[in-house]
Design a protein around this motif. Sequence first.
Motif, PDB file in Angstrom:
ATOM      1  N   CYS A   1      71.497  56.689  28.841  1.00 27.63           N
ATOM      2  CA  CYS A   1      72.950  56.744  28.625  1.00 27.63           C
ATOM      3  C   CYS A   1      73.480  55.525  27.876  1.00 27.63           C
ATOM      4  N   GLN A   2      72.624  54.543  27.610  1.00 30.07           N
ATOM      5  CA  GLN A   2      72.966  53.330  26.851  1.00 30.07           C
ATOM      6  C   GLN A   2      73.914  52.386  27.599  1.00 30.07           C
ATOM      7  N   LYS A   3      74.188  52.656  28.868  1.00 31.34           N
ATOM      8  CA  LYS A   3      75.032  51.772  29.660  1.00 31.34           C
ATOM      9  C   LYS A   3      74.164  50.717  30.341  1.00 31.34           C
ATOM     10  N   VAL A   4      74.780  49.883  31.149  1.00 36.93           N
ATOM     11  CA  VAL A   4      74.059  48.801  31.822  1.00 36.93           C
ATOM     12  C   VAL A   4      73.312  49.333  33.034  1.00 36.93           C
ATOM     13  N   ALA A   5      72.007  49.104  33.038  1.00 36.53           N
ATOM     14  CA  ALA A   5      71.160  49.447  34.172  1.00 36.53           C
ATOM     15  C   ALA A   5      70.824  48.148  34.906  1.00 36.53           C
ATOM     16  N   VAL A   6      70.231  48.270  36.065  1.00 32.78           N
ATOM     17  CA  VAL A   6      69.943  47.110  36.894  1.00 32.78           C
ATOM     18  C   VAL A   6      68.434  46.924  37.029  1.00 32.78           C
ATOM     19  N   LEU A   7      67.986  45.717  36.756  1.00 32.22           N
ATOM     20  CA  LEU A   7      66.589  45.339  36.960  1.00 32.22           C
ATOM     21  C   LEU A   7      66.525  44.633  38.302  1.00 32.22           C
ATOM     22  N   ASP A   8      65.659  45.093  39.184  1.00 33.83           N
ATOM     23  CA  ASP A   8      65.624  44.508  40.520  1.00 33.83           C
ATOM     24  C   ASP A   8      65.125  43.058  40.497  1.00 33.83           C
ATOM     25  N   ALA A   9      65.326  42.365  41.587  1.00 31.09           N
ATOM     26  CA  ALA A   9      65.011  40.935  41.687  1.00 31.09           C
ATOM     27  C   ALA A   9      63.524  40.647  41.512  1.00 31.09           C
TER      28      ALA A   9
END
Length: 57
Positions: free
Chosen positions: A8-16
Amino acid sequence: MDAKCPECQKVAVLDANVTRVKCPHCGFEAEYDDYIEIMKEQAINMSSDYIPDRPGI
């Protein structure tokens, strides 16, 4: 840490632990190594769109 969602080209989250990427917007989820491969493929595809088709160069 943030990442760009390949769907979707939006901001995704990379886990710690830098092991998983998850997008809260579209539900995309992948292991980090798989995410890198997906993004690498997209970069290759984008770069081929910008290579001019000029014979002799």
